[in-house]
Write a protein that holds these residues in place. Structure first.
Motif, PDB file in Angstrom:
ATOM      1  N   ARG A 192      -2.956  -8.074   6.201  1.00 42.41           N
ATOM      2  CA  ARG A 192      -4.110  -8.258   5.320  1.00 42.41           C
ATOM      3  C   ARG A 192      -5.343  -8.960   6.125  1.00 42.41           C
ATOM      4  O   ARG A 192      -6.587  -8.405   5.823  1.00 42.41           O
ATOM      5  N   SER A 207      -8.630  -6.561   0.417  1.00 44.53           N
ATOM      6  CA  SER A 207      -8.075  -7.398   1.323  1.00 44.53           C
ATOM      7  C   SER A 207      -9.090  -8.725   1.490  1.00 44.53           C
ATOM      8  O   SER A 207      -8.816  -9.671   2.037  1.00 44.53           O
ATOM      9  N   ALA A 236      -1.738 -10.814  -5.304  1.00 50.18           N
ATOM     10  CA  ALA A 236      -1.225 -10.633  -3.933  1.00 50.18           C
ATOM     11  C   ALA A 236      -1.480 -11.813  -3.106  1.00 50.18           C
ATOM     12  O   ALA A 236      -1.167 -11.737  -1.598  1.00 50.18           O
ATOM     13  N   SER A 244       1.879  -9.109   5.370  1.00 49.65           N
ATOM     14  CA  SER A 244       2.044  -7.646   6.043  1.00 49.65           C
ATOM     15  C   SER A 244       1.848  -6.697   5.179  1.00 49.65           C
ATOM     16  O   SER A 244       2.395  -6.959   3.998  1.00 49.65           O
ATOM     17  N   ILE A 245       1.297  -5.384   5.372  1.00 48.71           N
ATOM     18  CA  ILE A 245       1.121  -4.493   4.430  1.00 48.71           C
ATOM     19  C   ILE A 245       1.735  -3.273   5.052  1.00 48.71           C
ATOM     20  O   ILE A 245       1.659  -3.156   6.437  1.00 48.71           O
ATOM     21  N   ASP A 246       1.541  -2.139   4.530  1.00 48.06           N
ATOM     22  CA  ASP A 246       1.995  -0.700   5.179  1.00 48.06           C
ATOM     23  C   ASP A 246       0.832  -0.468   5.980  1.00 48.06           C
ATOM     24  O   ASP A 246      -0.181  -0.578   5.528  1.00 48.06           O
ATOM     25  N   LYS A 380      -4.838   3.516  -2.520  1.00 45.44           N
ATOM     26  CA  LYS A 380      -4.579   3.465  -1.346  1.00 45.44           C
ATOM     27  C   LYS A 380      -5.892   2.977  -0.249  1.00 45.44           C
ATOM     28  O   LYS A 380      -5.774   2.109   0.609  1.00 45.44           O
ATOM     29  N   GLU A 383      -6.262  -0.552  -0.551  1.00 48.79           N
ATOM     30  CA  GLU A 383      -5.028  -1.208  -0.109  1.00 48.79           C
ATOM     31  C   GLU A 383      -4.770  -2.275  -1.283  1.00 48.79           C
ATOM     32  O   GLU A 383      -4.543  -3.447  -1.126  1.00 48.79           O
ATOM     33  N   TYR A 384      -4.275  -1.527  -2.519  1.00 47.46           N
ATOM     34  CA  TYR A 384      -3.869  -2.437  -3.529  1.00 47.46           C
ATOM     35  C   TYR A 384      -3.029  -1.665  -4.384  1.00 47.46           C
ATOM     36  O   TYR A 384      -3.071  -0.287  -4.356  1.00 47.46           O
ATOM     37  N   ARG A 385      -2.046  -2.166  -4.941  1.00 49.41           N
ATOM     38  CA  ARG A 385      -1.161  -1.593  -5.778  1.00 49.41           C
ATOM     39  C   ARG A 385      -0.986  -1.808  -7.147  1.00 49.41           C
ATOM     40  O   ARG A 385      -0.927  -3.175  -7.504  1.00 49.41           O
TER      41      ARG A 385
END
Length: 573
Positions: A192, A207, A236, A244-246, A380, A383-385
């Motif tokens: 992040r 992020s 988050a 850690s993120i994908d 995507k 960077e958020y779900r």
């Protein structure tokens, strides 16, 4: 022959669809940061004494990413521990993503002492007009100010030389270019943020919330950071260090972005700005529907056409007063439905009617009103779900428009080919032109990366080098096609001369646009003057005659097959 004909028609259809998509994409991308509305500003009030540390969020004159600016702003402001302000070279309104015009609180000259500087993604980061911002950043950092670089805003830090030999991260899409442009930075993926003491850098867009929480952790402890995360409903938060993120990379499903930018017909939507609206609520609307989704053209409106103040004191200038005529009227803010009733005839959509992080509401609406693949793509890039994304599985609108462009292109090619079959000399002339245009593009794409490290901060030089790259690609192909040195020299001069002649007067994007137009005019004019040469049937430099010897011709002789025809018809041996 039938197979070749079918493949040619298919290729022509793809080329036509690509051309339509590129033309539409240029307009769609330009619309993300429209020029702000001129608005008379009252003089700044008297300085307010505030003992709290100052956090200055940097704004670029050509625009800045709405989420990069507003998400860290509100996260830090809601804690109450800082005086959080925006700063720019002047107080003229700055367009944020989608056309949200923000009036800077201060200029570089009067902002006062600064403890932290937040650097978002700014438009035209390599432009000379940002040099004052670069100089200000360098000076303030040298004076002890700490920096939070958000998303692609790290590119400006790298340009300023502040990340040399340091670890850093950035937006996963931006990293592909940043890794090449700034190899002296130790770029990192899959986290992040990267905290390197006086500089914190974050991954993509949202992020930036984690970067702001890291500032609170360092200065005031984990409890204060956790309270701020709860206040902005950020789900988050990872106390004590970066989560850690994908490590995201492009995948086939991301092609929906190309469909949208090239073929989706955007809806016209008004966005009603109301006093007291949350900064992240505004960012969620203006970022979600525009940049990298391209599903809407937004117009900020207020009831009376006058500026409003957000929850933590930012001033936003609307483009106009509210009127009818929009496809949709989006109303940001969880409290907006209760405190700002809107005429039902305008079909208001309260995107934050449900509790939760503001981007959940806009991503739900995006999926329901467009399609789920687009919403997943936008999430995507952030960077958020999101908590819930349901909608149509196929983006039918852009798919059908692309298919229509392909069919139309194939039909037009078939008709043109049938007509040109009766005009072989015109067909040859057009073939020469098309091949040279493709060769120019190839030269630019193949040679451009070689010079980028030397020219990326010098836009006029970069444009001149690009013209030379195109000329090299064209010259190589003309040699392959057995054009003589004289013809190659003439065409090279016609291509490069417009850029060279204009460069003392204009530069940057203006030089590129004007140079390309005049270059094409000069090329076509020269080919018309040399009609007999370019109307000849093209041949190859490596095509051999009896005995395997390569063909040769004079400097301005037509290709050999046409030369043979001339000799036969004139009786010359």
């Amino acid at each position: 022959m039938r197979i070749q004909g079918c493949l040619a028609v298919l290729f022509a259809g793809l080329a036509a669809a690509t051309a339509v998509g590129v033309i539409h994409a240029v307009d769609a991308v330009d619309a993300v940061y429209p020029a702000p509305r001129p608005f008379p500003l009252s003089p700044p009030g008297a300085a307010v004494t505030d003992p709290r540390p100052t956090v200055a969020v940097l704004l670029g004159p050509a625009g800045a990413n709405a989420a990069d600016v507003l998400a860290p702003f509100e996260t830090l402001a809601v804690s109450g521990r800082y005086r959080v302000v925006t700063v720019a070279e002047s107080r003229a309104p700055v367009p944020l993503t989608g056309g949200l015009d923000l009036v800077p609180d201060h200029t570089f000259a009067n902002v006062g002492d600064v403890d932290w500087i937040v650097v978002p993604e700014v438009q035209e980061a390599g432009s000379p007009q940002l040099q004052p911002a670069v100089d200000w950043l360098r000076q303030r950092h040298a004076d002890g100010a700490r920096i939070l670089g958000v998303c692609a805003g790290t590119g400006l830090l790298a340009r300023a030389g502040l990340l040399a030999d340091r670890p850093a991260t950035s937006n996963w899409l931006a990293l592909y270019g940043l890794e090449r442009q700034y190899p002296d930075v130790r770029w990192t993926r899959g986290v992040r943020y990267v905290d390197d003491g006086s500089i914190i850098t974050t991954a993509a867009v949202l992020s930036g919330v984690d970067g702001a929480l890291r500032i609170l952790e360092r200065d005031h402890g984990v409890d204060v950071a956790r309270q701020a995360a709860t206040a902005v409903q950020w789900p988050a938060y990872h106390p004590g260090g970066p989560a850690s993120i994908d490590a995201a990379h492009p995948v086939p499903a991301d092609a929906v972005a190309l469909l949208n930018v090239g073929f989706r017909n955007p809806v016209r939507a008004g966005v009603l700005l109301t006093s007291g609206v949350g900064e992240i609520e505004l960012a969620s609307v203006f970022r979600t529907y525009t940049q990298l989704s391209y599903v809407a053209r937004l117009t900020s409106v207020t009831v009376d056409g006058q500026p409003i103040r957000s929850r933590h004191g930012l001033t936003f200038v609307p483009r106009t007063a509210i009127t009818a005529g929009y496809d949709r009227l989006l109303v940001p803010g969880h409290d907006a439905a209760r405190t700002h009733a809107v005429d039902a005839a305008w079909k208001p959509v309260y995107v934050h009617s449900r509790a939760g992080f503001p981007f959940d509401g806009t991503l739900r609406d995006l999926a329901a009103t467009t399609d789920a693949p687009t919403a997943r793509w936008v999430a995507k890039t952030l960077e958020y779900r999101p908590d819930d994304v349901t909608g149509p599985a196929v983006p039918w609108s852009p798919v059908l428009l692309m298919a229509l462009a392909m069919v139309a292109g194939g039909i037009l090619y078939a008709l043109a080919r049938a007509a040109l079959a009766r005009m072989p000399r015109l067909r040859n002339w057009l073939r020469h032109l098309a091949e040279m245009l493709v060769a120019m593009l190839a030269g630019m794409m193949l040679l451009g990366p070689v010079w980028d490290p030397l020219t990326h901060q010098r836009p006029t030089v970069a444009t001149l080098v690009m013209a030379l790259d195109m000329a090299v690609g064209m010259a190589v192909w003309m040699a392959v096609r057995r054009h003589g040195l004289r013809m190659i020299g003439e065409m090279t001069a016609a291509m490069v001369a417009p850029f060279v002649l204009l460069s003392p007067w204009i530069g940057g994007a203006a030089l590129s646009a004007a140079g390309h137009v005049l270059m094409l005019v000069a090329m076509v004019a020269l080919m018309l003057v040399r009609w007999e040469h370019y109307a000849a049937n093209p041949t190859w430099a490596f095509r051999s005659r009896r005995g395997g010897a390569a063909e040769s011709s004079g400097d301005d002789a037509p290709p050999s097959t046409e030369l043979d025809r001339v000799r036969k018809t004139s009786g010359v041996s």
